[in-house]
Design an enzyme around this catalytic site. Sequence first.
Site, short mmCIF file in Angstrom:
data_model
loop_
_atom_site.label_atom_id
_atom_site.label_comp_id
_atom_site.label_asym_id
_atom_site.label_seq_id
_atom_site.Cartn_x
_atom_site.Cartn_y
_atom_site.Cartn_z
N HIS A 1 -3.73 -5.88 1.06
CA HIS A 1 -1.84 -6.20 0.73
C HIS A 1 -1.53 -5.91 -0.87
CE1 HIS A 1 2.42 -7.02 1.27
NE2 HIS A 1 1.83 -7.52 0.23
N SER B 1 6.25 -15.39 2.35
CA SER B 1 6.47 -13.86 2.89
C SER B 1 5.27 -13.01 3.51
CB SER B 1 8.23 -12.96 1.90
OG SER B 1 7.74 -11.59 2.54
N LYS C 1 2.59 -12.46 7.04
CA LYS C 1 2.85 -11.73 7.96
C LYS C 1 1.71 -10.65 8.59
CE LYS C 1 5.74 -9.07 5.23
NZ LYS C 1 6.26 -8.77 4.18
#
Lengths: 434, 434
Positions: free
Chosen positions: A82, A183, A187
């Site tokens: 990410h 957050s 995910k």
Amino acid sequence: MRAAELVRKKRDANPLTREETFFLIEQYTRGDIPDYLMAAWLMAVYFRGLTPEETADLTEAMMRSGRVLDLSELPGAKVDKHSTGGVGDKTSLILAPVAAAAGLVVPMISGRSLGHTGGTLDKLEAIPGFNVRLTLADFRAALREVGCALIGQTEELAPADRKLYALRDLTATVESVPLITASILSKKLAEGIDALVLDVKVGSGAFMKTLEDATRLAESLQSIGTRMGKRVVALLTDMDQPLGRAVGNALEVAEAVETLKGEGPDDLRALCRDLTAWMLHFGAAASSVEQERARYDELIRSGAAAEKFRRIIARQSGDPRVVDDPSRLPQARHREDFPAPDAGYLARIEAEQVGWASMALGAGRERLEDSVDPAVGLILRKKVGEKVERGEPLATLFANQPDRLAEARRWLASAFQIAPTPPPPRPLVWNTLS
Amino acid sequence: MRAAELVRKKRDANPLTREETFFLIEQYTRGDIPDYLMAAWLMAVYFRGLTPEETADLTEAMMRSGRVLDLSELPGAKVDKHSTGGVGDKTSLILAPVAAAAGLVVPMISGRSLGHTGGTLDKLEAIPGFNVRLTLADFRAALREVGCALIGQTEELAPADRKLYALRDLTATVESVPLITASILSKKLAEGIDALVLDVKVGSGAFMKTLEDATRLAESLQSIGTRMGKRVVALLTDMDQPLGRAVGNALEVAEAVETLKGEGPDDLRALCRDLTAWMLHFGAAASSVEQERARYDELIRSGAAAEKFRRIIARQSGDPRVVDDPSRLPQARHREDFPAPDAGYLARIEAEQVGWASMALGAGRERLEDSVDPAVGLILRKKVGEKVERGEPLATLFANQPDRLAEARRWLASAFQIAPTPPPPRPLVWNTLS
């Protein structure tokens, strides 16, 4: 349990219990706690922060607000990457095929461009036919068949995050390290991964402008992810100038394809090599990160990585021939060089301004409901530290609507800084937290 | 102007301009700014505070959200008193008639009981027939005819305060000195007054438990009111034990009537004398507060104050004969003494516990929509510092439902503290800020 009492508790700097955090998130997701109560809680969190325990509880509560994929029946380690977002960041398009070629399972759920930053989904959709909207069942099937699939966020995974993020965006509570941590991780962990490589960008084009802020976020992400039983590394990487040379969707796909074939800009190659090596390290039994860098080189050299990208594209209904013939990607009708106003050394390229220039041409969007033009954008002809002559092109602009060129030129005029001497070198990777 | 930007500005400790504050309040009152945005702003204010300029702007914006009475055609100074609330506080019923008897105009808009604290409207409604729901036109007419009228809040005055207060109550943002200041002053200044006497209570039965907190609120109220062009004094007065001896609506009316006739408990008499003297001082051309204390005594002694109360009651459809015959007030069916468990000196009477005891009997309400029983409550037979024998009554309970007595007794059991030696004296008025 009354939600207003939980707001008061946080306001007074008392940590919430695990049960209280789950109550808050479950009730809010279900619509039983109104937005105004959650907004007050978010602002109290902005000022008071969350303890590591609370952050982990929040992450887990948000993750469990929807489905959590169980990929345990698939062989191989499940590893994802990410990035906190930047300009010209097309690393996902390179490292996902390399890691899958090495036998990892890469269940990548990505976002879209917004403002000056790009998004992986828009880049993928520049490939003719590429479909990022697989159902979760088809996503799982693609992972089994190809080892990698790249899709957009679905309603089923971490719905609490979508609802909370929208509220944070409206209430000036985005910039909170524990809220950002929960957050991102909620995910990613809902994807059913075993390990996660985090690329935390720092610099003028990043969300975190200073090394201090970026380090706080990286430490939080790394420690909370670890606390939740995953192997996690966070690399602090430079986003003071754009990554690579291409900015804009099809242009970035072309640059990613070059890089998959062993070419491409030095900084992009080096960063993909580092990030992928960590993914492979997490997926392998007992290899060093350095050994995995060599494995990365071999997967590129042998053509295995490029072949895996063709298979990924084909599995998601895209045209795999773009890997061998980038001219099959959408092409802009107009191109125009942006000349250097002076001679000297390129001292800075403000990544954010470059991102706005690309958006002005139509490559990005101001609001999530806007559409993007896959063909447009720009290619940097010089990077920081290079020598330039007056009038030599610093960048080439690619446009479909010539009337948009003027605004893009204005952004670029403020993006480049030329100095009589070369600037001090800036590291590509500032720090690695593992 | 975007409301989210104003939230961000406050979050980052930057003061809002006058235009921005008015924008926020006007749009919120109109429903064009959603509750969640206002909740985030309120929590940011809780943490960051407001500058004096911002507090004054907020007060004025809230005041101007509805009608602002213009009483300039009435002769005489328009002066009101506001108390931050306590137990046994029936001063309004005494000082309003005295001040009106002196020729002042007293346009008093009051509230209802909630939780352990009493409210002037419920006390007035214990007088048979008394109507607190005058229209603003009738309120103005009553002021012209009698010099004083006492009514409840209307939809027309400071609607922003009603909406904001409800949201603060739900989002744990009540305890903020600038927000309390704007809430109190916006309502009072909408009455069209020239001067305001503030009774800021401090002690266990008050909203502000410590002298430090109460002083901060008193200073804020006094300085913001002055900044808005009014003459304002704030008295910090004791609410560690109930004021006077009667707690409960009709019982308090009876005690107020006694006090208007020159009798009544010492502390109640002394405080009414002080508060009224400040009201008269503000209304007179060049008198000292000490001279006005003497004038208070004279208005009581002559019967002018009691006569004014009869006229106020009659003008608002109540039975003025209660002034001469308190047995016309509602009477409880059951009475019961609460005996001292020990001999010694009464060291403390926890005002809050006494308030809950009275509420348990039915004199108060938990929620604003509940109704109250005008007849019930209690009378303290001893006050702090008095000598008591074991078994001697400390209080007398007045009930209509005998099954409620047990809970009231439990509250009282924790309210009284008896010690072998008398406690150090505590001042009635801690400080006067003018």
